[in-house]
Structure formats: C-alpha cells, structure tokens
Design a protein around this motif. Structure first.
Motif, mmCIF file in Angstrom:
data_model
loop_
_atom_site.group_PDB
_atom_site.id
_atom_site.type_symbol
_atom_site.label_atom_id
_atom_site.label_comp_id
_atom_site.label_asym_id
_atom_site.label_seq_id
_atom_site.Cartn_x
_atom_site.Cartn_y
_atom_site.Cartn_z
ATOM 1 N N CYS A 1 70.871 -12.870 -1.635
ATOM 2 C CA CYS A 1 69.843 -11.834 -1.513
ATOM 3 C C CYS A 1 68.645 -12.141 -2.419
ATOM 4 C CB CYS A 1 70.459 -10.484 -1.873
ATOM 5 S SG CYS A 1 69.293 -9.139 -2.058
ATOM 6 N N GLY A 2 67.498 -12.420 -1.808
ATOM 7 C CA GLY A 2 66.288 -12.721 -2.573
ATOM 8 C C GLY A 2 65.848 -11.585 -3.489
ATOM 9 N N PRO A 3 65.735 -10.343 -2.989
ATOM 10 C CA PRO A 3 65.347 -9.239 -3.871
ATOM 11 C C PRO A 3 66.354 -9.013 -5.009
ATOM 12 C CG PRO A 3 64.999 -8.615 -1.589
ATOM 13 C CD PRO A 3 65.731 -9.929 -1.576
ATOM 14 N N CYS A 4 67.634 -9.271 -4.747
ATOM 15 C CA CYS A 4 68.650 -9.132 -5.804
ATOM 16 C C CYS A 4 68.378 -10.131 -6.922
ATOM 17 C CB CYS A 4 70.057 -9.377 -5.244
ATOM 18 S SG CYS A 4 70.586 -8.227 -3.963
ATOM 19 N N LYS A 5 68.104 -11.361 -6.539
ATOM 20 C CA LYS A 5 67.816 -12.394 -7.539
ATOM 21 C C LYS A 5 66.527 -12.084 -8.293
ATOM 22 C CE LYS A 5 70.157 -16.417 -5.746
ATOM 23 N NZ LYS A 5 69.986 -17.796 -5.283
ATOM 24 N N ALA A 6 65.538 -11.561 -7.573
ATOM 25 C CA ALA A 6 64.260 -11.235 -8.216
ATOM 26 C C ALA A 6 64.429 -10.097 -9.220
ATOM 27 C CB ALA A 6 63.222 -10.858 -7.160
ATOM 28 N N MET A 7 65.329 -9.144 -8.931
ATOM 29 C CA MET A 7 65.526 -8.005 -9.821
ATOM 30 C C MET A 7 66.477 -8.323 -10.988
ATOM 31 S SD MET A 7 66.799 -4.125 -8.995
ATOM 32 C CE MET A 7 68.530 -4.540 -8.925
ATOM 33 N N ALA A 8 67.252 -9.374 -10.897
ATOM 34 C CA ALA A 8 68.269 -9.679 -11.909
ATOM 35 C C ALA A 8 67.716 -9.726 -13.337
ATOM 36 C CB ALA A 8 68.997 -10.974 -11.565
ATOM 37 N N PRO A 9 66.578 -10.375 -13.605
ATOM 38 C CA PRO A 9 66.069 -10.366 -14.989
ATOM 39 C C PRO A 9 65.696 -8.965 -15.474
ATOM 40 C CG PRO A 9 65.047 -12.136 -13.729
ATOM 41 C CD PRO A 9 65.807 -11.287 -12.759
ATOM 42 N N ALA A 10 65.136 -8.135 -14.596
ATOM 43 C CA ALA A 10 64.786 -6.760 -14.979
ATOM 44 C C ALA A 10 66.047 -5.949 -15.269
ATOM 45 C CB ALA A 10 63.968 -6.091 -13.879
ATOM 46 N N PHE A 11 67.092 -6.160 -14.484
ATOM 47 C CA PHE A 11 68.346 -5.444 -14.712
ATOM 48 C C PHE A 11 68.967 -5.877 -16.039
ATOM 49 C CE2 PHE A 11 72.837 -4.363 -13.929
ATOM 50 C CZ PHE A 11 72.689 -3.044 -13.515
ATOM 51 N N ALA A 12 68.919 -7.177 -16.322
ATOM 52 C CA ALA A 12 69.449 -7.680 -17.599
ATOM 53 C C ALA A 12 68.651 -7.107 -18.771
ATOM 54 C CB ALA A 12 69.422 -9.203 -17.616
ATOM 55 N N ALA B 1 67.032 -4.298 -18.779
ATOM 56 C CA ALA B 1 67.328 -2.868 -18.846
ATOM 57 C C ALA B 1 68.606 -2.614 -19.648
ATOM 58 C CB ALA B 1 67.452 -2.281 -17.446
ATOM 59 N N ALA B 2 69.532 -3.560 -19.631
ATOM 60 C CA ALA B 2 70.758 -3.407 -20.435
ATOM 61 C C ALA B 2 70.409 -3.295 -21.911
ATOM 62 C CB ALA B 2 71.711 -4.582 -20.200
ATOM 63 N N ALA C 1 64.792 -3.229 -4.867
ATOM 64 C CA ALA C 1 64.558 -3.776 -6.205
ATOM 65 C C ALA C 1 63.626 -2.865 -7.002
ATOM 66 C CB ALA C 1 63.958 -5.177 -6.104
ATOM 67 N N MET C 2 63.850 -2.840 -8.315
ATOM 68 C CA MET C 2 63.020 -2.054 -9.225
ATOM 69 C C MET C 2 62.667 -2.920 -10.427
ATOM 70 S SD MET C 2 65.276 1.454 -9.181
ATOM 71 C CE MET C 2 64.158 2.527 -10.029
ATOM 72 N N ASP C 3 61.539 -2.611 -11.061
ATOM 73 C CA ASP C 3 61.189 -3.307 -12.292
ATOM 74 C C ASP C 3 61.930 -2.654 -13.462
ATOM 75 O OD1 ASP C 3 59.558 -1.160 -13.536
ATOM 76 O OD2 ASP C 3 58.155 -1.602 -11.914
ATOM 77 N N ARG C 4 61.862 -3.293 -14.611
ATOM 78 C CA ARG C 4 62.612 -2.842 -15.798
ATOM 79 C C ARG C 4 62.294 -1.397 -16.177
ATOM 80 N NH1 ARG C 4 62.203 -5.940 -21.596
ATOM 81 N NH2 ARG C 4 63.478 -4.508 -22.811
ATOM 82 N N ALA C 5 61.034 -1.061 -16.300
ATOM 83 C CA ALA C 5 60.652 0.284 -16.726
ATOM 84 C C ALA C 5 61.119 1.338 -15.720
ATOM 85 C CB ALA C 5 59.142 0.374 -16.924
ATOM 86 N N SER C 6 60.993 1.035 -14.442
ATOM 87 C CA SER C 6 61.433 1.977 -13.406
ATOM 88 C C SER C 6 62.946 2.152 -13.435
ATOM 89 C CB SER C 6 60.988 1.503 -12.024
ATOM 90 O OG SER C 6 59.583 1.454 -11.947
ATOM 91 N N LEU C 7 63.671 1.052 -13.633
ATOM 92 C CA LEU C 7 65.135 1.118 -13.743
ATOM 93 C C LEU C 7 65.558 2.030 -14.885
ATOM 94 C CD1 LEU C 7 66.205 -2.615 -13.363
ATOM 95 C CD2 LEU C 7 67.228 -0.720 -12.141
ATOM 96 N N VAL C 8 64.961 1.825 -16.037
ATOM 97 C CA VAL C 8 65.318 2.609 -17.229
ATOM 98 C C VAL C 8 64.998 4.082 -17.014
ATOM 99 C CG1 VAL C 8 64.749 2.962 -19.674
ATOM 100 C CG2 VAL C 8 65.121 0.642 -18.791
ATOM 101 N N ARG C 9 63.823 4.351 -16.512
ATOM 102 C CA ARG C 9 63.400 5.741 -16.272
ATOM 103 C C ARG C 9 64.330 6.424 -15.260
ATOM 104 N NH1 ARG C 9 58.457 4.339 -16.192
ATOM 105 N NH2 ARG C 9 58.379 3.891 -13.985
#
Length: 146
Positions: free
Chosen positions: A69-80, A82-83, A130-138
């Motif tokens: 999944c391309g969007p999954c791979k693109a979001m992976a750094p933002a998810f990491a 967010a941790a 997919a979401m960016d880091r700030a959106s994920l956290v919020r």
C-alpha cells in the motif's frame, strides 16, 4: 490515589502496573527489564494485539496497513513520529492486514490505511486514509477524550 495503568511489555508481554504519575519516568518491565515505551509503534500479531487491548489500560492507536500500500508507506514516518508525541498516554501499534487477515476481518477493515483508537477493549474512533503527524496526534487525542 488514582488507579495504576496496566502496561503490556513490548518485549515479553508481561502485564506491569505503573502509577499514572510515573508513566513519564521511563518505566521498565518488572519481569524482563525492557523499556515499556520505545518511542515507536509496535508491530503485533493477533495474539499479542488481543492481549494488549484485553489487558492493557492505555488507549491504543492502531494502524491497519499492508506492505504493498503506497499511502500506508507514505504515512509510516508520520505514524512513527506520532508515537514519540503520544507516548506514554497511548500505545501505538501496526497491524499488517496481509499477515493478520483475521484481525482485518474482525474489525471490518475495507481500505488501508485505516486508523482506529481502542480503549477498554472497544473501538472509540476510526479514520481511513493517510494523515500527517499533527493530524494523527490531534485526532487520536480527541478520540480518546470523547
């Protein structure tokens, strides 16, 4: 005094009771001495995921994803990232839907990436895409507060 949180060790799956006031003090597992927070999402199989949401008391932010999944791979750094923002108030986990199709079926995952906040064994919120880091956290904080 408030109830302690129950944290599942990412290394040995032992349940650890940690006072809420001490969550930010880099707690370690009482059994294997591993850090209970690693600043990164945990990749879990179905058995470990069920233990985490069935025994652990922290809200869990789940990323259902797949390698292709391309969007999954693109979001992976933002998810990491967010941790690092959300720990120790959350546990972040990744579930590979190809490796764990029974979990994907159980939660009716129809598109990926799908994010879900689970607390007390029940789903609080779900978001596809997919979401960016700030959106994920919020989004995660708002979901857990509701």
């Amino acid at each position: 005094m408030s109830e302690p949180e129950i944290l599942i060790c990412p290394a040995c799956d032992t349940a650890n009771r940690v006072p809420r006031a001490r969550l930010g003090d880099a707690p370690r597992c009482g059994h294997c001495k591993a850090a209970l927070f690693e600043g990164q999402p945990l990749a879990l199989d179905a058995r470990r995921f069920d233990r985490l949401i069935g025994t652990g008391t922290l809200p869990v932010l789940v990323d259902f994803w797949a390698e292709w999944c391309g969007p999954c791979k693109a979001m992976a750094p933002a998810f990491a990232a967010a941790a690092r923002d959300l720990e120790p108030g959350f546990r972040l986990v990744k579930i590979d839907t190809e490796a764990e199709p029974t979990l994907a079926h159980r939660y009716a995952i129809r598109s990926i990436p799908t994010l879900m906040v689970v607390s007390g064994g029940r789903e609080l919120a779900r978001q596809s895409g997919a979401m960016d880091r700030a959106s994920l956290v919020r989004w995660a904080r708002a979901a857990a507060a509701s």
